[in-house]
Design an enzyme around this catalytic site. Structure first.
Site, mmCIF file in Angstrom:
data_model
loop_
_atom_site.group_PDB
_atom_site.id
_atom_site.type_symbol
_atom_site.label_atom_id
_atom_site.label_comp_id
_atom_site.label_asym_id
_atom_site.label_seq_id
_atom_site.Cartn_x
_atom_site.Cartn_y
_atom_site.Cartn_z
ATOM 1 N N GLY A 127 -8.675 112.476 -7.009
ATOM 2 C CA GLY A 127 -9.132 111.139 -7.395
ATOM 3 C C GLY A 127 -9.913 110.454 -6.291
ATOM 4 O O GLY A 127 -9.819 109.238 -6.121
ATOM 5 N N TYR A 176 1.165 103.354 -19.476
ATOM 6 C CA TYR A 176 0.825 103.773 -18.120
ATOM 7 C C TYR A 176 2.101 103.872 -17.282
ATOM 8 O O TYR A 176 2.302 104.843 -16.545
ATOM 9 C CB TYR A 176 -0.129 102.729 -17.539
ATOM 10 C CG TYR A 176 -0.544 102.949 -16.117
ATOM 11 C CD1 TYR A 176 -1.505 103.899 -15.794
ATOM 12 C CD2 TYR A 176 -0.009 102.177 -15.082
ATOM 13 C CE1 TYR A 176 -1.902 104.081 -14.474
ATOM 14 C CE2 TYR A 176 -0.406 102.351 -13.773
ATOM 15 C CZ TYR A 176 -1.358 103.303 -13.474
ATOM 16 O OH TYR A 176 -1.742 103.474 -12.173
ATOM 17 N N LYS A 217 3.738 107.012 -15.201
ATOM 18 C CA LYS A 217 3.948 106.961 -13.749
ATOM 19 C C LYS A 217 5.414 107.220 -13.396
ATOM 20 O O LYS A 217 5.710 107.852 -12.382
ATOM 21 C CB LYS A 217 3.483 105.603 -13.192
ATOM 22 C CG LYS A 217 1.972 105.476 -13.133
ATOM 23 C CD LYS A 217 1.416 106.394 -12.059
ATOM 24 C CE LYS A 217 -0.092 106.389 -11.997
ATOM 25 N NZ LYS A 217 -0.605 107.414 -11.059
ATOM 26 N N PRO A 228 2.205 101.294 -4.754
ATOM 27 C CA PRO A 228 1.427 100.165 -4.246
ATOM 28 C C PRO A 228 1.434 99.000 -5.226
ATOM 29 O O PRO A 228 1.453 99.192 -6.440
ATOM 30 C CB PRO A 228 0.004 100.721 -4.099
ATOM 31 C CG PRO A 228 -0.022 102.046 -4.736
ATOM 32 C CD PRO A 228 1.361 102.401 -5.206
ATOM 33 N N THR A 229 1.412 97.806 -4.665
ATOM 34 C CA THR A 229 1.263 96.604 -5.471
ATOM 35 C C THR A 229 -0.190 96.507 -5.951
ATOM 36 O O THR A 229 -0.968 97.433 -5.754
ATOM 37 C CB THR A 229 1.682 95.386 -4.607
ATOM 38 O OG1 THR A 229 1.834 94.270 -5.448
ATOM 39 C CG2 THR A 229 0.671 95.092 -3.518
ATOM 40 N N ASN A 230 -0.603 95.402 -6.593
ATOM 41 C CA ASN A 230 -1.993 95.271 -7.070
ATOM 42 C C ASN A 230 -2.962 95.464 -5.905
ATOM 43 O O ASN A 230 -2.843 94.793 -4.885
ATOM 44 C CB ASN A 230 -2.221 93.873 -7.654
ATOM 45 C CG ASN A 230 -1.585 93.715 -9.015
ATOM 46 O OD1 ASN A 230 -0.598 94.376 -9.326
ATOM 47 N ND2 ASN A 230 -2.140 92.833 -9.825
ATOM 48 N N TRP A 285 -8.575 84.436 -17.607
ATOM 49 C CA TRP A 285 -7.663 84.774 -18.705
ATOM 50 C C TRP A 285 -6.254 84.239 -18.448
ATOM 51 O O TRP A 285 -5.783 84.205 -17.298
ATOM 52 C CB TRP A 285 -7.543 86.287 -18.859
ATOM 53 C CG TRP A 285 -8.810 86.973 -19.278
ATOM 54 C CD1 TRP A 285 -9.982 86.379 -19.661
ATOM 55 C CD2 TRP A 285 -9.019 88.393 -19.344
ATOM 56 N NE1 TRP A 285 -10.905 87.344 -19.965
ATOM 57 C CE2 TRP A 285 -10.349 88.581 -19.787
ATOM 58 C CE3 TRP A 285 -8.223 89.508 -19.091
ATOM 59 C CZ2 TRP A 285 -10.886 89.855 -19.958
ATOM 60 C CZ3 TRP A 285 -8.758 90.770 -19.260
ATOM 61 C CH2 TRP A 285 -10.080 90.937 -19.699
ATOM 62 N N ARG A 307 0.975 87.123 -8.644
ATOM 63 C CA ARG A 307 0.648 88.493 -8.269
ATOM 64 C C ARG A 307 0.477 88.587 -6.753
ATOM 65 O O ARG A 307 0.100 87.630 -6.097
ATOM 66 C CB ARG A 307 -0.668 88.954 -8.915
ATOM 67 C CG ARG A 307 -0.642 89.091 -10.431
ATOM 68 C CD ARG A 307 0.166 90.301 -10.894
ATOM 69 N NE ARG A 307 0.082 90.466 -12.336
ATOM 70 C CZ ARG A 307 0.809 89.799 -13.228
ATOM 71 N NH1 ARG A 307 1.686 88.881 -12.824
ATOM 72 N NH2 ARG A 307 0.672 90.028 -14.518
ATOM 73 N N ASP A 366 -0.954 86.915 -20.493
ATOM 74 C CA ASP A 366 -0.567 86.679 -19.098
ATOM 75 C C ASP A 366 -0.009 87.943 -18.449
ATOM 76 O O ASP A 366 -0.050 88.099 -17.240
ATOM 77 C CB ASP A 366 0.540 85.615 -19.030
ATOM 78 C CG ASP A 366 -0.007 84.221 -18.795
ATOM 79 O OD1 ASP A 366 -1.204 84.091 -18.462
ATOM 80 O OD2 ASP A 366 0.779 83.261 -18.954
HETATM 81 P P1 GDP Z 1 -1.590 93.206 -14.385
HETATM 82 O O1 GDP Z 1 -1.326 92.821 -12.963
HETATM 83 O O2 GDP Z 1 -1.088 94.554 -14.732
HETATM 84 O O3 GDP Z 1 -1.076 92.151 -15.343
HETATM 85 O O4 GDP Z 1 -3.165 93.349 -14.635
HETATM 86 P P2 GDP Z 1 -4.466 92.457 -14.392
HETATM 87 O O5 GDP Z 1 -4.905 92.544 -12.976
HETATM 88 O O6 GDP Z 1 -5.453 92.932 -15.417
HETATM 89 O O7 GDP Z 1 -4.078 90.970 -14.744
HETATM 90 C C1 GDP Z 1 -3.353 90.144 -13.871
HETATM 91 C C2 GDP Z 1 -3.334 88.711 -14.372
HETATM 92 O O8 GDP Z 1 -4.622 88.128 -14.192
HETATM 93 C C3 GDP Z 1 -2.985 88.549 -15.853
HETATM 94 O O9 GDP Z 1 -2.182 87.407 -15.979
HETATM 95 C C4 GDP Z 1 -4.352 88.300 -16.487
HETATM 96 O O10 GDP Z 1 -4.284 87.574 -17.707
HETATM 97 C C5 GDP Z 1 -5.025 87.473 -15.384
HETATM 98 N N1 GDP Z 1 -6.489 87.400 -15.460
HETATM 99 C C6 GDP Z 1 -7.213 86.255 -15.387
HETATM 100 N N2 GDP Z 1 -8.517 86.511 -15.540
HETATM 101 C C7 GDP Z 1 -8.639 87.852 -15.688
HETATM 102 C C8 GDP Z 1 -9.767 88.702 -15.879
HETATM 103 O O11 GDP Z 1 -10.920 88.275 -15.971
HETATM 104 N N3 GDP Z 1 -9.509 90.043 -15.976
HETATM 105 C C9 GDP Z 1 -8.230 90.547 -15.876
HETATM 106 N N4 GDP Z 1 -8.055 91.876 -15.957
HETATM 107 N N5 GDP Z 1 -7.149 89.747 -15.724
HETATM 108 C C10 GDP Z 1 -7.344 88.422 -15.627
#
Ligand code: GDP
Length: 309
Positions: free
Chosen positions: A11, A137, A141, A164-166, A203, A210, A270
């Protein structure tokens, strides 16, 4: 790892894999093995076996995966579970057959239960139901973690797993439909500034919390674990601090120089309310994250301007 060891990064074009290649090169490891998905389809068992038989790497970083944000997971559940199961099973079994000395499997913090206490300790794995938006997913994992543990027990393989975290950083996916929140916000605020748009839509409610780790920190942690950890237990990789999506949007807005308003689209999900990892295990082993969030956002935005647009 010996500097001449043959190291396969599965990867290597992804967010984590490309950071691993950068870190390994910087660290003076010169015998790196990579293959694009065209050259080697990791879902193809026979092809993966033949590749390992031929190349016989000493170490493997398993960073290949079908990944995506909250909507992509919701829309393509079969792709997320099937492709990840195949990649993990093929690579781990082929690694054993080819005598790979050590393998590090990259998981994700979405393996933890939706309502687990925070910060997320490694032992919370499989103690309650998962967040439904990404359970496909997550289940794949978790299977990868269990493969490593089973291969340790049955075969004595030194196959370890890190969560890993985000993550964010260079080579991230900036596609608005399938990306995670950080690259999505960088792109949205950038495009709004360029177009002179009055608002940017974020969103969800902005309330979920996070944690964000720069991928170069994640790569450094993976190299550290490859050298210093052999346990069966999973190890979290994170910074140990989180912030709300609304606060993140504020930081990205500032880094990009957008002057309009932020609006929240509460029709979008969310996801899990909070995702913060407990980093005491990896800190106790002697590793800590180094890149501050504001600095990481600024450098990622510079990378996006130079490459991503
Ligand atoms: P998660 O950490 O697995 O929930 O994945 P994401 O990184 O896609 O989303 C994290 C949070 O960010 C969620 O609450 C989403 O609703 C919010 N969010 C806000 N704006 C956006 C956007 O434009 N794209 C994504 N992917 N998430 C968003």
């Amino acid at each position: 790892m010996n500097k001449n060891a043959k190291i396969y990064v599965a990867g290597h074009r992804g967010l984590v894999g490309s950071a691993l290649v950068r870190s390994l090169k910087q660290g003076g490891y010169s015998n790196l093995l990579t293959a694009t998905s065209k050259e080697l389809d990791l879902r193809d068992q026979a092809a993966v076996r033949a590749f390992f038989e031929r190349e016989r790497p000493d170490h493997v970083f398993l960073a290949a995966a079908k990944v995506g944000g909250i909507l992509a997971n919701n829309d393509f559940p079969a792709d997320f579970i099937y492709q990840n199961l195949m990649i993990e099973a093929n690579v781990i079994e082929s690694a054993r057959l080819a005598g790979v000395e050590k393998l590090l499997f990259l998981g994700s913090t979405c393996i933890y239960p939706k309502m687990a206490p925070q910060p997320l300790k490694e032992e919370y794995l499989l103690t309650a139901p998962l967040e439904p938006t990404n359970e496909w997913y997550a289940v794949a994992k978790i299977a990868g973690i269990k493969l490593c543990q089973a291969y340790q027990r049955q075969y004595g393989c030194k196959y370890i797993s890190a969560m890993p975290t985000n993550l964010y950083g260079p080579e991230d996916n900036f596609d608005l439909e399938s990306s995670h929140v950080m690259p999505a916000l960088i792109r949205k605020f950038h495009e709004a500034r360029v177009r002179g748009a009055p608002t940017v839509t974020v969103w969800g409610t902005g309330k979920p919390l996070r944690e964000f780790l720069h991928v170069d920190d994640c790569a450094a942690a993976c190299l550290f674990l490859m050298d210093h950890y052999e346990g069966e237990e999973i190890v979290n990789i994170g910074v140990g601090e989180d912030l709300s999506i609304a606060a993140l949007a504020g930081l990205v807005k500032q880094a990009v120089g957008f002057e309009g308003e932020i609006v929240f689209d509460t029709d979008k999900p969310d996801g899990t309310p909070r995702k913060l990892v407990d980093v005491s295990r990896i800190n106790g082993l002697g590793w800590q994250a180094r890149i501050p969030l504001e600095e990481g956002i600024a450098s990622t935005y510079r990378w996006f301007l130079a490459n991503g647009e």
